[in-house]
Design an enzyme around this catalytic site. Structure first.
Site, PDB file in Angstrom:
ATOM      1  CG  ASP A   1      -1.805   1.165   1.369  1.00  0.00           C
ATOM      2  OD1 ASP A   1      -2.017   1.856   0.359  1.00  0.00           O
ATOM      3  OD2 ASP A   1      -2.319   1.404   2.486  1.00  0.00           O
TER       4      ASP A   1
ATOM      5  CG  ASP B   1      -3.579   3.670  -2.635  1.00  0.00           C
ATOM      6  OD1 ASP B   1      -4.540   2.883  -2.775  1.00  0.00           O
ATOM      7  OD2 ASP B   1      -3.467   4.444  -1.666  1.00  0.00           O
ATOM      8  CD  GLU B   2      -5.299  -0.515  -0.322  1.00  0.00           C
ATOM      9  OE1 GLU B   2      -5.172  -1.120   0.755  1.00  0.00           O
ATOM     10  OE2 GLU B   2      -6.398  -0.100  -0.745  1.00  0.00           O
TER      11      GLU B   2
END
Length: 226
Positions: free
Chosen positions: A22, A117-118
């Site tokens: 993350d 974003d993960e």
């Protein structure tokens, strides 16, 4: 074939270990890549039309600025607080997300993107090997892209998410955490200090009675508990 992207994150459940990578404060971190002068300063990224804060740097959070705060309430005190506001740039964030996934695909045999974003990844190894791998991924993403990340690893996505949260919140972990390496006597303490988590996959992939938004705690085996 190695590497490959997996369309469904639930496909990684129950095999080997699951890692969750993350990016910290992704929008802010992406802005800092192209403007290093923003590093170590309180930064907020604003919504469309510069309405409210949709991303906060760690320094901005330390000032007590809440997510969603309207910019007009902060503008007058921005200079005094050394606060920088950036208009959102979704083209930039999309490009940085693609680069983020590309680097991960060089680090793991299977990558399942979860959000901008993960990403979940499939990993295997001993506890020391998993920790070394997590540190390698963290260092590579910083060196190649300038993106700070946290890495959490566990037997299930629930524990990977929990480990990632621990890596993000507990400074002494250095941004990486393997749940299975946490002593049993400390697990309940960790669980009690962490807020509700959002877990990947469809509701059908989770234990009976749970939902994709897991507000219940997880025990050391990774099963959700009431």
């Amino acid at each position: 074939m190695y590497p490959q992207r997996v369309a469904d994150p639930t496909a990684l459940e129950g095999r080997d270990f699951i890692g969750l990578i993350d990016v910290n404060s992704f929008y802010v971190s992406a802005e800092r890549v192209f403007d290093p002068k923003l590093r170590d300063r309180p930064v907020v990224v604003l919504s469309n039309n510069d309405g409210c804060c949709v991303a906060l740097s760690r320094e901005a959070k330390a000032l007590g600025i809440p997510m969603g705060e309207p910019w007009f309430k902060l503008a007058a005190s921005a200079e005094r607080l050394n606060l920088v506001a950036k208009s959102s740039n979704y083209e930039l964030y999309g490009q940085m997300s693609d680069r983020f996934i590309s680097v991960l695909q060089d680090c793991a045999p299977e990558v399942a993107q979860y959000s901008i974003d993960e990403a979940f990844v499939k990993v295997r190894g001993t506890m020391s090997e998993l920790l070394s791998w997590a540190k390698m991924v963290k260092d590579r993403l910083w060196k190649h892209l300038g993106l700070p990340v946290c890495v959490g690893i566990g037997r299930t996505k629930v524990l990977a998410k929990l480990s990632n949260r621990a890596a993000k919140k507990l400074d002494h972990l250095g941004g990486v955490c393997v749940w299975e390496s946490v002593p049993e006597r400390h697990r309940e303490q960790l669980l009690s200090t962490l807020p509700s988590m959002r877990c990947g996959g469809s509701p059908a992939a989770w234990p009976s009675g749970s939902t994709q938004w897991a507000s219940r705690r997880s025990n050391s085996s990774g099963m959700l508990t009431r």
